[in-house]
Design an enzyme around this catalytic site. Structure first.
Site, PDB file in Angstrom:
ATOM      1  N   LYS A  58       0.982  -1.353  -0.224  1.00 29.02           N
ATOM      2  CA  LYS A  58      -0.188   0.150  -0.128  1.00 29.02           C
ATOM      3  C   LYS A  58       0.854   1.190  -0.108  1.00 29.02           C
ATOM      4  O   LYS A  58       0.433   2.305  -0.580  1.00 29.02           O
ATOM      5  CB  LYS A  58      -0.795  -0.148   1.067  1.00 29.02           C
ATOM      6  CG  LYS A  58      -2.065  -1.141   1.247  1.00 29.02           C
ATOM      7  CD  LYS A  58      -2.931  -1.215   2.274  1.00 29.02           C
ATOM      8  CE  LYS A  58      -3.931  -2.316   2.130  1.00 29.02           C
ATOM      9  NZ  LYS A  58      -4.644  -2.531   3.492  1.00 29.02           N
ATOM     10  N   GLN A 102      -4.594  -1.077   9.536  1.00 31.06           N
ATOM     11  CA  GLN A 102      -4.618  -2.514   8.893  1.00 31.06           C
ATOM     12  C   GLN A 102      -5.398  -3.589  10.027  1.00 31.06           C
ATOM     13  O   GLN A 102      -4.942  -3.576  11.039  1.00 31.06           O
ATOM     14  CB  GLN A 102      -3.155  -2.913   8.620  1.00 31.06           C
ATOM     15  CG  GLN A 102      -3.200  -4.064   7.947  1.00 31.06           C
ATOM     16  CD  GLN A 102      -3.597  -4.104   6.679  1.00 31.06           C
ATOM     17  OE1 GLN A 102      -3.599  -3.135   5.837  1.00 31.06           O
ATOM     18  NE2 GLN A 102      -3.911  -5.233   6.042  1.00 31.06           N
ATOM     19  N   ASP A 125     -10.799   3.275   3.905  1.00 30.04           N
ATOM     20  CA  ASP A 125     -11.330   1.857   3.819  1.00 30.04           C
ATOM     21  C   ASP A 125     -12.879   1.900   3.544  1.00 30.04           C
ATOM     22  O   ASP A 125     -13.465   0.735   3.346  1.00 30.04           O
ATOM     23  CB  ASP A 125     -11.006   1.271   4.878  1.00 30.04           C
ATOM     24  CG  ASP A 125      -9.771   0.089   5.022  1.00 30.04           C
ATOM     25  OD1 ASP A 125      -9.581  -0.381   3.729  1.00 30.04           O
ATOM     26  OD2 ASP A 125      -9.085   0.167   6.090  1.00 30.04           O
TER      27      ASP A 125
HETATM   28  N1  GUN Z   1      -7.033  -6.454   6.106  1.00 31.84           N
HETATM   29  C1  GUN Z   1      -7.344  -7.089   4.917  1.00 31.84           C
HETATM   30  N2  GUN Z   1      -8.003  -6.553   4.191  1.00 31.84           N
HETATM   31  C2  GUN Z   1      -8.150  -5.520   4.451  1.00 31.84           C
HETATM   32  C3  GUN Z   1      -8.667  -3.947   4.072  1.00 31.84           C
HETATM   33  O1  GUN Z   1      -9.009  -3.755   2.878  1.00 31.84           O
HETATM   34  N3  GUN Z   1      -8.264  -2.834   4.868  1.00 31.84           N
HETATM   35  C4  GUN Z   1      -7.697  -3.135   5.963  1.00 31.84           C
HETATM   36  N4  GUN Z   1      -7.667  -1.818   6.974  1.00 31.84           N
HETATM   37  N5  GUN Z   1      -7.320  -4.169   6.635  1.00 31.84           N
HETATM   38  C5  GUN Z   1      -7.298  -5.316   5.960  1.00 31.84           C
END
Ligand code: GUN
Length: 299
Positions: A58, A102, A125
């Protein structure tokens, strides 16, 4: 299954690369016009290796799109109050347009409270209850990245989804529920199926669009898919096959030659998720700097 159709493989990698390129162009224009750059803050708690890999990609993509990346690594033992203090600081930091924590978080932390402590207009998100409510009621919202990516892939292939019958397999807050809302907003007739659903194969056989986010390798068989249907596979499952560790989806891809189009795993939905995170960061920047539209525009 024999048919006149030869399913098109939907290349999410190519689509995502095009999207990131358009985002990077827009970031460059913003920079030239305002001297500002959209910024994304990513918070990782603990040292789960899979989460660390996701977070690193990311951040890499954020920088590649010309945005600013702020990174926070907290120990697995962090106190809830310390995490909340950090989020409050980021909420008030004007250089930070998007905030992502996350998941999953260590068990002693209250995930729901953490997500809802993020400013909804920085919640890239789209997990905050206010964004879920906005999406539910047709107001402009930040939309969870994976279903947003799935919708983009579908709209790239289908001019108008109106009247199509869609089956979404999976009812998570992250994928299944928002996916159903997005398809409803496109005037599809949507059925949400899940682990307790009876006659799931029969339901699928009637669907023009099947989106699968079940986390079950090869769950959906070719015989479940109607000829000419569109199949979006969100599954990412690590399995051992022929002595090798491989990533496979929730759909038996090789059995779906009669579909109109299908996403492979890997290389389908996966690359779209990070591209949509950047798209959401740009959207958040716009909403913090320009008048905000009343409804979502997913074109
Ligand atoms: N963990 C797995 N997928 C995601 C996501 O799309 N966003 C976040 N914040 N954590 C994750």
């Amino acid at each position: 299954m024999d048919s006149l159709y030869r399913a098109t493989r939907i290349d999410g990698k190519v689509f995502a690369a095009g999207l990131v390129e358009r985002i990077a162009d827009e970031v460059a224009q913003i920079r030239a016009k305002t001297g500002k750059i959209p910024g994304l803050a990513v918070v990782l708690v603990g040292d789960d290796p899979a989460s660390a890999i996701y977070v690193n990609s990311k951040q890499r993509e954020t920088l590649a799109a010309g945005m600013e990346s702020f990174s926070f690594r907290l120990p697995a033992t962090v106190r809830q109050s310390d995490l909340m203090t950090l989020l409050e600081r980021l909420n008030n930091d004007r250089r930070v347009n998007g905030i992502l924590v996350q998941l999953p978080l260590p068990a002693h932390l209250d995930t729901r409270a953490v997500i809802n402590a993020i400013d909804p207009d920085k919640d890239v998100d789209g997990f905050h209850v206010i964004n879920a409510g906005r999406l539910f009621t047709g107001q402009s919202s930040l939309i969870p990245c994976t279903p947003l990516g799935c919708l983009m892939l579908l709209k790239d292939r289908i001019d108008d989804l109106t009247g199509m019958k869609a089956v979404v397999i999976g009812k998570s807050n992250i994928v299944g529920k928002p996916m159903a809302q997005l398809l409803m907003a496109e005037n599809c007739t949507v059925t949400v199926a899940h682990i307790k659903t009876r006659n799931i194969a029969e339901l699928c056989r009637t669907a023009d669009i099947v989106v699968v986010a079940a986390g079950s390798p090869g769950l959906v068989r070719g015989e479940w898919i109607k000829t000419g249907a569109y199949v979006i596979d969100v599954g990412i499952n690590r399995v051992e096959r022929e002595g090798r560790s491989r990533i496979v989806g929730d759909v038996a891809f090789e059995e779906c030659g009669h579909a109109a189009a299908i996403t492979p795993v890997p290389g389908g939905v996966g690359p779209m998720t990070i591209a949509c995170l950047l798209e959401n960061t740009l959207t958040a920047w716009r909403w913090q700097n320009e008048p905000r539209p009343l409804t979502n525009d997913n074109d």
